[in-house]
Design a protein around this motif. Structure first.
Motif, PDB file in Angstrom:
ATOM      1  N   TRP A  98      37.182  27.241  48.436  1.00 22.38           N
ATOM      2  CA  TRP A  98      38.131  26.199  48.837  1.00 22.38           C
ATOM      3  C   TRP A  98      37.372  24.962  49.290  1.00 22.38           C
ATOM      4  O   TRP A  98      36.291  25.057  49.859  1.00 22.38           O
ATOM      5  CB  TRP A  98      39.018  26.696  49.979  1.00 22.38           C
ATOM      6  CG  TRP A  98      39.895  27.828  49.578  1.00 22.38           C
ATOM      7  CD1 TRP A  98      39.631  29.164  49.739  1.00 22.38           C
ATOM      8  CD2 TRP A  98      41.154  27.747  48.929  1.00 22.38           C
ATOM      9  NE1 TRP A  98      40.662  29.906  49.229  1.00 22.38           N
ATOM     10  CE2 TRP A  98      41.615  29.062  48.731  1.00 22.38           C
ATOM     11  CE3 TRP A  98      41.945  26.679  48.498  1.00 22.38           C
ATOM     12  CZ2 TRP A  98      42.835  29.349  48.120  1.00 22.38           C
ATOM     13  CZ3 TRP A  98      43.163  26.970  47.898  1.00 22.38           C
ATOM     14  CH2 TRP A  98      43.597  28.282  47.712  1.00 22.38           C
ATOM     15  N   ASN A 124      38.164  21.122  51.325  1.00 22.65           N
ATOM     16  CA  ASN A 124      39.050  20.114  51.893  1.00 22.65           C
ATOM     17  C   ASN A 124      38.500  18.766  51.425  1.00 22.65           C
ATOM     18  O   ASN A 124      37.505  18.707  50.699  1.00 22.65           O
ATOM     19  CB  ASN A 124      39.168  20.232  53.416  1.00 22.65           C
ATOM     20  CG  ASN A 124      37.853  20.023  54.137  1.00 22.65           C
ATOM     21  OD1 ASN A 124      36.848  19.614  53.567  1.00 22.65           O
ATOM     22  ND2 ASN A 124      37.859  20.310  55.435  1.00 22.65           N
ATOM     23  N   ARG A 125      39.125  17.692  51.827  1.00 25.96           N
ATOM     24  CA  ARG A 125      38.676  16.387  51.344  1.00 25.96           C
ATOM     25  C   ARG A 125      37.242  16.093  51.789  1.00 25.96           C
ATOM     26  O   ARG A 125      36.446  15.555  51.030  1.00 25.96           O
ATOM     27  CB  ARG A 125      39.630  15.295  51.800  1.00 25.96           C
ATOM     28  CG  ARG A 125      39.265  13.940  51.187  1.00 25.96           C
ATOM     29  CD  ARG A 125      40.350  12.937  51.379  1.00 25.96           C
ATOM     30  NE  ARG A 125      39.936  11.637  50.887  1.00 25.96           N
ATOM     31  CZ  ARG A 125      40.759  10.754  50.388  1.00 25.96           C
ATOM     32  NH1 ARG A 125      42.052  11.031  50.291  1.00 25.96           N
ATOM     33  NH2 ARG A 125      40.322   9.585  49.971  1.00 25.96           N
ATOM     34  N   ARG A 154      36.890  29.198  55.308  1.00 27.98           N
ATOM     35  CA  ARG A 154      38.062  29.573  56.104  1.00 27.98           C
ATOM     36  C   ARG A 154      37.675  30.543  57.209  1.00 27.98           C
ATOM     37  O   ARG A 154      38.237  30.486  58.298  1.00 27.98           O
ATOM     38  CB  ARG A 154      39.148  30.161  55.216  1.00 27.98           C
ATOM     39  CG  ARG A 154      39.714  29.120  54.239  1.00 27.98           C
ATOM     40  CD  ARG A 154      40.733  29.702  53.297  1.00 27.98           C
ATOM     41  NE  ARG A 154      40.139  30.773  52.517  1.00 27.98           N
ATOM     42  CZ  ARG A 154      40.824  31.680  51.847  1.00 27.98           C
ATOM     43  NH1 ARG A 154      42.134  31.654  51.845  1.00 27.98           N
ATOM     44  NH2 ARG A 154      40.202  32.619  51.161  1.00 27.98           N
ATOM     45  N   GLY A 199      45.476  21.825  53.777  1.00 27.64           N
ATOM     46  CA  GLY A 199      44.556  20.743  53.432  1.00 27.64           C
ATOM     47  C   GLY A 199      43.440  21.176  52.496  1.00 27.64           C
ATOM     48  O   GLY A 199      42.395  20.524  52.430  1.00 27.64           O
ATOM     49  N   LEU A 200      43.663  22.257  51.744  1.00 28.13           N
ATOM     50  CA  LEU A 200      42.630  22.822  50.870  1.00 28.13           C
ATOM     51  C   LEU A 200      43.052  22.785  49.409  1.00 28.13           C
ATOM     52  O   LEU A 200      44.247  22.771  49.092  1.00 28.13           O
ATOM     53  CB  LEU A 200      42.335  24.264  51.276  1.00 28.13           C
ATOM     54  CG  LEU A 200      41.897  24.486  52.716  1.00 28.13           C
ATOM     55  CD1 LEU A 200      41.785  25.966  53.020  1.00 28.13           C
ATOM     56  CD2 LEU A 200      40.575  23.763  52.993  1.00 28.13           C
ATOM     57  N   TRP A 256      34.791  24.466  52.112  1.00 27.45           N
ATOM     58  CA  TRP A 256      35.375  24.710  53.421  1.00 27.45           C
ATOM     59  C   TRP A 256      35.420  26.219  53.613  1.00 27.45           C
ATOM     60  O   TRP A 256      36.034  26.941  52.833  1.00 27.45           O
ATOM     61  CB  TRP A 256      36.772  24.127  53.542  1.00 27.45           C
ATOM     62  CG  TRP A 256      37.370  24.420  54.886  1.00 27.45           C
ATOM     63  CD1 TRP A 256      38.315  25.359  55.188  1.00 27.45           C
ATOM     64  CD2 TRP A 256      37.019  23.806  56.128  1.00 27.45           C
ATOM     65  NE1 TRP A 256      38.576  25.357  56.531  1.00 27.45           N
ATOM     66  CE2 TRP A 256      37.793  24.412  57.136  1.00 27.45           C
ATOM     67  CE3 TRP A 256      36.128  22.797  56.486  1.00 27.45           C
ATOM     68  CZ2 TRP A 256      37.712  24.048  58.476  1.00 27.45           C
ATOM     69  CZ3 TRP A 256      36.043  22.430  57.817  1.00 27.45           C
ATOM     70  CH2 TRP A 256      36.828  23.046  58.785  1.00 27.45           C
ATOM     71  N   PHE A 293      46.287  18.894  47.634  1.00 30.42           N
ATOM     72  CA  PHE A 293      45.796  19.808  48.659  1.00 30.42           C
ATOM     73  C   PHE A 293      46.977  20.632  49.166  1.00 30.42           C
ATOM     74  O   PHE A 293      48.094  20.121  49.271  1.00 30.42           O
ATOM     75  CB  PHE A 293      45.160  19.027  49.810  1.00 30.42           C
ATOM     76  CG  PHE A 293      43.883  18.330  49.430  1.00 30.42           C
ATOM     77  CD1 PHE A 293      42.670  19.009  49.438  1.00 30.42           C
ATOM     78  CD2 PHE A 293      43.883  16.985  49.062  1.00 30.42           C
ATOM     79  CE1 PHE A 293      41.489  18.374  49.089  1.00 30.42           C
ATOM     80  CE2 PHE A 293      42.710  16.340  48.713  1.00 30.42           C
ATOM     81  CZ  PHE A 293      41.506  17.041  48.725  1.00 30.42           C
TER      82      PHE A 293
END
Length: 149
Positions: free
Chosen positions: A54, A56-57, A74, A35-36, A72, A31
């Motif tokens: 994108w 994230n977890r 942004r 975080g992406l 995610w 990541f």
């Protein structure tokens, strides 16, 4: 040249069928500082590349659990289930990582347009030696996708 972590390096020479726990794989993903991780969506049966977004977890775990693409956003700064406002849903068939765990490939069944412009995919501007050319018409008016008639 080579993988970035021992986890991915070990898989380079692993035999087909080798398995590792999901948590270990998620922990080893690369990541970025926000975080992406980039996620490419591809139509599962035709190979058509639809879009890049994108994750994230949490988006990745949600996608795995729900079998539906979740990214995610942004711009919204929150999870975004593909099609939540447009109805253009991506049912998830599989998720793969690349060899060093820094990009995801989602094989999906795209319902309708993948692009917010109403086009089938987001890659509709061709670059040539002399110009950029739109080579794809919208399937649907983007204003109708998002309730702005």
């Amino acid at each position: 040249m080579g993988s970035s972590t021992p986890f991915w390096q070990a898989l380079e020479s692993a035999e087909t069928g080798t398995q590792r726990p999901l948590e270990e794989a998620l922990d080893a993903l690369a990541f970025n500082e926000a975080g992406l991780i980039p996620a490419i969506a591809q139509q599962h049966d035709t190979g058509e590349v639809l879009m890049m977004a994108w994750m994230n977890r949490e988006a990745l775990e949600t996608s795995i659990q729900e079998r539906r693409a979740c990214y995610w956003s942004r711009s919204r700064n929150r999870l975004w289930r593909k099609g939540e406002s447009s109805g253009q849903v991506q049912q998830l068939y599989s998720i793969h990582t690349d060899c060093d765990g820094d990009t995801l490939l989602l094989k999906v069944d795209q319902q309708g347009a993948a692009c917010h412009t109403g086009r089938r995919d987001c890659f509709y501007v061709a670059l040539t030696e002399t110009h950029a050319e739109v080579d794809q018409s919208p399937l649907v008016d983007p204003n109708t996708l998002y309730g702005n008639p």
